[in-house]
Design a protein around this motif. Sequence first.
Motif, PDB file in Angstrom:
ATOM      1  N   ILE A  40      41.731 -39.175  -2.761  1.00  0.00           N
ATOM      2  CA  ILE A  40      41.120 -38.518  -3.919  1.00  0.00           C
ATOM      3  C   ILE A  40      41.944 -38.913  -5.132  1.00  0.00           C
ATOM      4  CG2 ILE A  40      40.751 -36.304  -5.068  1.00  0.00           C
ATOM      5  CD1 ILE A  40      40.453 -34.982  -2.395  1.00  0.00           C
ATOM      6  N   LYS A  41      41.255 -39.238  -6.230  1.00  0.00           N
ATOM      7  CA  LYS A  41      41.981 -39.520  -7.464  1.00  0.00           C
ATOM      8  C   LYS A  41      41.850 -38.329  -8.398  1.00  0.00           C
ATOM      9  CE  LYS A  41      42.751 -43.943  -9.130  1.00  0.00           C
ATOM     10  NZ  LYS A  41      42.377 -45.169  -9.857  1.00  0.00           N
ATOM     11  N   ILE A  42      42.967 -37.758  -8.776  1.00  0.00           N
ATOM     12  CA  ILE A  42      42.931 -36.660  -9.743  1.00  0.00           C
ATOM     13  C   ILE A  42      42.682 -37.273 -11.115  1.00  0.00           C
ATOM     14  CG2 ILE A  42      44.213 -34.765 -10.788  1.00  0.00           C
ATOM     15  CD1 ILE A  42      45.880 -34.611  -8.250  1.00  0.00           C
ATOM     16  N   ASP A  43      41.636 -36.826 -11.761  1.00  0.00           N
ATOM     17  CA  ASP A  43      41.255 -37.441 -13.034  1.00  0.00           C
ATOM     18  C   ASP A  43      42.276 -37.141 -14.129  1.00  0.00           C
ATOM     19  OD1 ASP A  43      39.039 -38.927 -14.421  1.00  0.00           O
ATOM     20  OD2 ASP A  43      39.307 -37.218 -15.768  1.00  0.00           O
ATOM     21  N   GLN A  44      42.382 -38.098 -15.062  1.00  0.00           N
ATOM     22  CA  GLN A  44      43.355 -37.923 -16.152  1.00  0.00           C
ATOM     23  C   GLN A  44      43.055 -36.720 -17.025  1.00  0.00           C
ATOM     24  OE1 GLN A  44      42.825 -41.113 -19.282  1.00  0.00           O
ATOM     25  NE2 GLN A  44      42.183 -42.286 -17.506  1.00  0.00           N
ATOM     26  N   MET A  45      41.800 -36.274 -17.000  1.00  0.00           N
ATOM     27  CA  MET A  45      41.424 -35.079 -17.753  1.00  0.00           C
ATOM     28  C   MET A  45      42.292 -33.872 -17.352  1.00  0.00           C
ATOM     29  SD  MET A  45      37.890 -33.057 -17.177  1.00  0.00           S
ATOM     30  CE  MET A  45      36.745 -33.659 -18.360  1.00  0.00           C
ATOM     31  N   PHE A  46      42.626 -33.791 -16.057  1.00  0.00           N
ATOM     32  CA  PHE A  46      43.423 -32.663 -15.571  1.00  0.00           C
ATOM     33  C   PHE A  46      44.918 -32.916 -15.701  1.00  0.00           C
ATOM     34  CE2 PHE A  46      39.465 -32.696 -13.013  1.00  0.00           C
ATOM     35  CZ  PHE A  46      38.896 -31.564 -13.568  1.00  0.00           C
ATOM     36  N   VAL A  47      45.275 -34.177 -15.886  1.00  0.00           N
ATOM     37  CA  VAL A  47      46.696 -34.545 -15.943  1.00  0.00           C
ATOM     38  C   VAL A  47      47.224 -34.432 -17.371  1.00  0.00           C
ATOM     39  CG1 VAL A  47      48.319 -36.469 -15.621  1.00  0.00           C
ATOM     40  CG2 VAL A  47      46.481 -36.078 -13.947  1.00  0.00           C
ATOM     41  N   ARG A  48      46.312 -34.705 -18.329  1.00  0.00           N
ATOM     42  CA  ARG A  48      46.701 -34.879 -19.729  1.00  0.00           C
ATOM     43  C   ARG A  48      47.621 -33.765 -20.240  1.00  0.00           C
ATOM     44  NH1 ARG A  48      41.565 -35.777 -22.050  1.00  0.00           N
ATOM     45  NH2 ARG A  48      41.658 -37.745 -20.925  1.00  0.00           N
ATOM     46  N   GLU A  49      47.252 -32.503 -19.943  1.00  0.00           N
ATOM     47  CA  GLU A  49      48.020 -31.416 -20.551  1.00  0.00           C
ATOM     48  C   GLU A  49      48.983 -30.732 -19.591  1.00  0.00           C
ATOM     49  OE1 GLU A  49      45.644 -28.977 -23.317  1.00  0.00           O
ATOM     50  OE2 GLU A  49      44.261 -30.683 -23.276  1.00  0.00           O
ATOM     51  N   LEU A  50      49.242 -31.413 -18.487  1.00  0.00           N
ATOM     52  CA  LEU A  50      50.261 -30.891 -17.577  1.00  0.00           C
ATOM     53  C   LEU A  50      51.625 -31.037 -18.257  1.00  0.00           C
ATOM     54  CD1 LEU A  50      49.312 -32.372 -14.078  1.00  0.00           C
ATOM     55  CD2 LEU A  50      48.825 -30.086 -14.969  1.00  0.00           C
TER      56      LEU A  50
END
Length: 338
Positions: A259-269
């Motif tokens: 599964i690839k976690i989309d950058q949308m969810f990574v951006r504001e981590l």
Amino acid sequence: EEAAQQVATIADKVLGAFFPPFQLGEHEFHGGASIGVTLFREEHLSLDVLIGQADSAMYRAKSEGGNLVRFFDAALQAALLERSAFEADLRQSIHRNQLKLVYQPQCRLDGRIFGAEALLRWQHPELGLVPPARFIPLAEEDNFIVELGRWVMREACQTLAELAQDSATRHLIIAVNVSPRQFLQPAFVSEVHDLLQLTGAAPGRLKLELTESIFARDIDDIAQKMQALHALGVSFSLDDFGTGYSCLAYLKKLPFDQIKIDQMFVRELPNEPHDAAIVHAVIALSKSLEIAVIAEGVETVAQRDFLDHNGCRDFQGYLFSHPVDKPELMQLLAAATV
Ligand code: C2E
Ligand code: MG
Ligand code: MG
């Protein structure tokens, strides 16, 4: 613009219908038409005004030689012409050698490279480097995406075969993005099979990235194709996870390896609590389903560390490397292969 595009498509069909000759008694006749179009939105223009606008557009169609569609709005007309030129150029891109693949390394925590995602680039003579977001959606509107996808697959397999020449790079996995329309082609499995044979690429090194939009299609057909490719040794990654038609039931039904976690969810981590919760849950989900997980769009050490602490071990993003061309990839690999 969307309305204009739809009207243009329909108007072209109407013109096409006029084209074939028809028989009147003993005589064969040729017809033609000139079409004028105007669009209206909230403005309450009277019927007379609208007809007048369409009429003047029609006269333009005639004055430019007839058998044409013209819009009243000059800006719209220009935009449509530009778009159709862009589309025509796109269709020529393959045989004009304007396409290339760049490769973005996929890394472990310490930066060692275990794979790379192949990303398509179009070098347009006037527009420069066109990003895929500008032309893939256009290609997806018709079957050109199939041709484009074929070209990408061949290139990627070729690269795999080259990587196999060197014991230091032999283990590298290349991930290739595959559009739903391309994947749904009846001959997709046999084409991939033939390309692997032709190029000598190892199927176990080829990973196909599918997006969730594929779930909107015939799920049995997809499962069957995935299984057939799995049997060859090809693996699958679910791209942009969580951004589209997420249906967890499909994760169970379809044999994804990653599964690839989309950058949308990574951006504001790591500071955005909702994203943090989602990412945490996706990693936990992948663990319990025994599917590998990779995060994309990792740009900062803080993002990487949050992902690592939550159990994600594979990363892709600018922190590790931007997409690079093949020679540069080879150099990076010489320095940092798993
Ligand atoms: P994708 O498959 O989700 O690819 C990841 C995109 O994120 C790539 O953009 C990549 O350059 C970008 N990216 C990588 N790391 C970072 C980062 O740290 N920060 C940020 N902000 N962005 C990062 P790219 O190359 O513009 O590709 C965009 C999309 O175009 C891809 O999204 C994919 O859906 C599509 N695409 C690209 N190549 C192909 C292809 O050969 N076939 C098909 N069907 N689609 C393709
Ligand atoms: Mg991708
Ligand atoms: Mg993605």
